[in-house]
Enzyme design. Structure first.
Site, PDB file in Angstrom:
ATOM      1  N   ARG A 165      50.765  97.491 -51.361  1.00  0.00           N
ATOM      2  CA  ARG A 165      51.778  96.472 -51.063  1.00  0.00           C
ATOM      3  C   ARG A 165      53.170  96.864 -51.548  1.00  0.00           C
ATOM      4  NH1 ARG A 165      48.504  91.173 -52.806  1.00  0.00           N
ATOM      5  NH2 ARG A 165      47.981  92.645 -54.429  1.00  0.00           N
ATOM      6  N   LYS A 194      31.601 116.657 -62.384  1.00  0.00           N
ATOM      7  CA  LYS A 194      31.848 117.494 -63.562  1.00  0.00           C
ATOM      8  C   LYS A 194      30.962 118.741 -63.497  1.00  0.00           C
ATOM      9  CE  LYS A 194      33.374 113.717 -66.576  1.00  0.00           C
ATOM     10  NZ  LYS A 194      34.717 114.014 -67.078  1.00  0.00           N
ATOM     11  N   HIS A 247      28.252 105.925 -64.934  1.00  0.00           N
ATOM     12  CA  HIS A 247      28.256 107.374 -65.201  1.00  0.00           C
ATOM     13  C   HIS A 247      27.006 107.860 -65.944  1.00  0.00           C
ATOM     14  CE1 HIS A 247      32.294 107.055 -63.864  1.00  0.00           C
ATOM     15  NE2 HIS A 247      32.810 106.621 -64.981  1.00  0.00           N
ATOM     16  N   LYS A 256      36.270 112.444 -78.921  1.00  0.00           N
ATOM     17  CA  LYS A 256      35.982 112.471 -77.485  1.00  0.00           C
ATOM     18  C   LYS A 256      34.826 113.452 -77.300  1.00  0.00           C
ATOM     19  CE  LYS A 256      36.644 112.477 -72.927  1.00  0.00           C
ATOM     20  NZ  LYS A 256      36.305 111.350 -72.079  1.00  0.00           N
TER      21      LYS A 256
HETATM   22  C1  BG6 Z   1      36.162 105.713 -66.106  1.00  0.00           C
HETATM   23  C2  BG6 Z   1      36.147 104.479 -66.959  1.00  0.00           C
HETATM   24  O1  BG6 Z   1      35.277 105.571 -65.036  1.00  0.00           O
HETATM   25  O2  BG6 Z   1      35.776 106.840 -66.909  1.00  0.00           O
HETATM   26  C3  BG6 Z   1      37.116 104.636 -68.105  1.00  0.00           C
HETATM   27  O3  BG6 Z   1      36.515 103.360 -66.172  1.00  0.00           O
HETATM   28  C4  BG6 Z   1      36.779 105.881 -68.904  1.00  0.00           C
HETATM   29  O4  BG6 Z   1      37.064 103.491 -68.966  1.00  0.00           O
HETATM   30  C5  BG6 Z   1      36.653 107.097 -67.992  1.00  0.00           C
HETATM   31  O5  BG6 Z   1      37.811 106.094 -69.842  1.00  0.00           O
HETATM   32  C6  BG6 Z   1      36.093 108.275 -68.767  1.00  0.00           C
HETATM   33  O6  BG6 Z   1      36.118 109.420 -67.966  1.00  0.00           O
HETATM   34  P1  BG6 Z   1      36.134 110.866 -68.607  1.00  0.00           P
HETATM   35  O7  BG6 Z   1      36.086 111.787 -67.437  1.00  0.00           O
HETATM   36  O8  BG6 Z   1      37.401 110.967 -69.399  1.00  0.00           O
HETATM   37  O9  BG6 Z   1      34.930 110.960 -69.506  1.00  0.00           O
END
Ligand code: BG6
Length: 510
Positions: A53, A201, A261, A366
């Site tokens: 939009r 991945k 995921h 992470k």
């Molecule tokens: C997304 C989620 O699908 O995946 C996010 O909505 C998350 O909340 C992200 O941060 C994580 O992806 P990756 O590839 O960084 O592990």
């Protein structure tokens, strides 16, 4: 997918991205298309049409996309050639009245770029409440001639129309089913690409190779030798400005990460060897895993699932505010920013082997990885060792530290039999001297080539919702008064450690 080794160039097409002014287009989709274009993997003739939009035109939209992060497009000359493929149409695609103009634009772009077929890739990249009206409008537009056609109109006309649907795919079993029904009115299952970027991945795809291109792993890949499997996706980021979505009934770690995921990753770890590597055979085996996922009873939920929410803390030396202080989040929110759950795949192969899945925001590190924990040796010969023998492990690092590591016991140098854990390490970056490519390039190429291997079938989605819904219901009905229950920068709530310790197991946090 990476099979065959060098995929053919896709046929000419128009790519229509709905919700194009959003973050995903800037951060992922356009850089992925650029990467494909640079590598000569886009169709010979193609156009990308951003639809949203916001009031951009072609020029201002291109500028906005380039502006975002010039580092994505280091070569200005190349960008200037690539951007000629990018266009923009401001409209509200949920409104029927806006469609004649949009349809006209799509056809005009096909002419302008010399695209002779009516191939269109629709990409839904916006808030899920808009999915259904847009899918219905696509259906009404007359643009879909292939998706619902049993035989081609012209024998040699390979025309196709496909649709890519981003997550979230529903928020519970009923809404996922309803969305599948809406899609199936306009598209055949073979034209629907439910995307999950985790399947793009490299190390997730590598699991298929590890298991099915080698002799040494598969004989051990079963309940006789495997004690349990851990799948972790911990993040140091918080909700990144998405507080109001994340805090809504559609949000939370269980829905955002585990149901989508992580269950996909589980299915690749647990599937039986497919008859061949073609998409249908692989999906057939994945679907069986989803169908075998145990649906927990309400009374079991406290034993097999843990909900967490982060409070204030620190990550990498920086102070982090608690979840409830994020914009858009309620001060008494019960939303899970961390979820851990024990799953069971009730099959002959996996009987009695728990799969522990966990994911959380604002955690200590992470880390996305799969760990296969093996059972102890049947007879323990090293009793006099002070140290307990550690279980053998295969660690599949998905990100960062992409690679596959086998951890087993070895003898320390010197006199006597002193053991210690040693690691055999396949490090992806060292081995191939490249960083793993972003999954979106692989997945977009697959959509254009019509390869559904790395996309979710409707049955996978519906079964995965069934497996987590009892936990979500239980949480909804039983507010927890100890939230927030983990500080930002830690490994999650103590209850998640206890869940494992009760079974004599531990999360792998190092
Ligand atoms: C997304 C989620 O699908 O995946 C996010 O909505 C998350 O909340 C992200 O941060 C994580 O992806 P990756 O590839 O960084 O592990």
């Amino acid at each position: 997918m990476s099979n065959p080794a060098t995929p053919p160039r896709p046929a000419d097409c128009v790519i229509v991205i709905f919700g194009a002014s959003g973050d995903l287009t800037k951060r992922k989709l356009l850089p992925a298309l650029y990467h494909l274009w640079e590598g000569g993997m886009t169709p010979k003739n193609f156009a990308i049409l951003g639809v949203a939009r916001s009031k951009y035109d072609d020029a201002s939209f291109r500028e906005r996309m380039f502006d975002f992060d010039p580092a994505q497009y280091p070569n200005a000359e190349k960008w200037s050639a690539f951007q000629k493929h990018i266009h923009y149409e401001p409209c509200d695609s949920t409104r029927v009245e806006d469609w004649p103009g949009l349809t006209h634009r799509i056809n005009a772009l096909a002419d302008q770029h010399g695209i002779k077929s009516q191939n269109v890739l629709f990409y839904l990249s916006m808030a899920p409440q808009f999915f259904e009206p847009i899918i219905n409008n696509i259906g009404e537009s007359g643009l879909v001639v292939d998706g619902k056609r049993v035989v081609p109109v012209k024998k040699d006309d390979p025309t196709w129309q496909r649709i890519v649907v981003e997550k979230p795919f529903g928020k519970d079993p009923a809404s996922a089913h309803a969305l599948n029904q809406t899609l199936s009115k306009t598209f055949f299952e073979s034209s629907i690409y439910r995307i999950d970027h985790y399947l793009g991945k490299e190390l997730v795809q590598n699991m298929l190779v590890l298991r099915f291109a080698n002799t040494i792993f598969e004989p051990l890949w079963k309940r006789d030798y495997i004690d349990h499997v851990q799948i972790t996706a911990s993040e140091t980021v918080g909700v990144e400005g998405r507080g109001s979505y994340y805090d809504s009934p559609a949000g939370g770690a269980m829905r955002d990460m585990v149901q989508s995921h992580l269950l996909q990753v589980l299915s690749i770890v647990a599937m039986e060897p497919p008859v061949s590597m073609n998409a249908e055979d692989i999906r057939t085996e994945k679907i069986k895993v989803f169908k075998a996922l145990r649906v927990p009873r309400d009374e079991d939920v406290p034993k097999i699932a843990v909900r967490g929410q982060y409070g204030a803390g620190a990550i990498n030396g920086e102070g982090v505010t608690g979840y409830r202080d994020e914009d858009g989040v309620g001060p008494q929110s019960q939303r899970d920013t961390y979820a851990a759950m024990e799953f069971h795949v009730d099959t002959w192969r996996w009987g009695g082997v728990p799969f522990y899945l966990r994911s959380g925001k604002s955690m200590a590190a992470k880390k996305t990885e799969i760990v296969i924990y093996f059972k102890p040796t049947p007879h323990y010969l090293f009793r006099e060792q002070a140290r307990n023998q550690k279980p053998n492990q295969i660690v599949i690092g998905i990100h960062p530290n992409e690679g596959i590591r086998m951890r087993f016991e070895g003898k320390e140098p010197g006199i006597g039999m002193k053991m210690n854990e040693v690691v055999m390490d396949f490090d992806y970056v060292k081995q191939w001297q490249v960083d793993p490519p972003d999954g979106y390039a692989t997945l977009l190429l697959d959509c254009m080539r019509g390869d559904q291997t790395l996309f979710k079938h409707r049955d996978e989605i519906e079964s995965s919702w069934n497996a987590v819904q009892p936990v979500l219901d239980h949480w909804e009905q039983n507010p927890q008064d100890d939230l927030p229950n983990y500080a930002a920068g830690t490994w999650g709530p103590p209850a998640a450690d206890l869940m494992m310790q009760r079974e004599g197991r531990y999360w792998r946090n190092d």
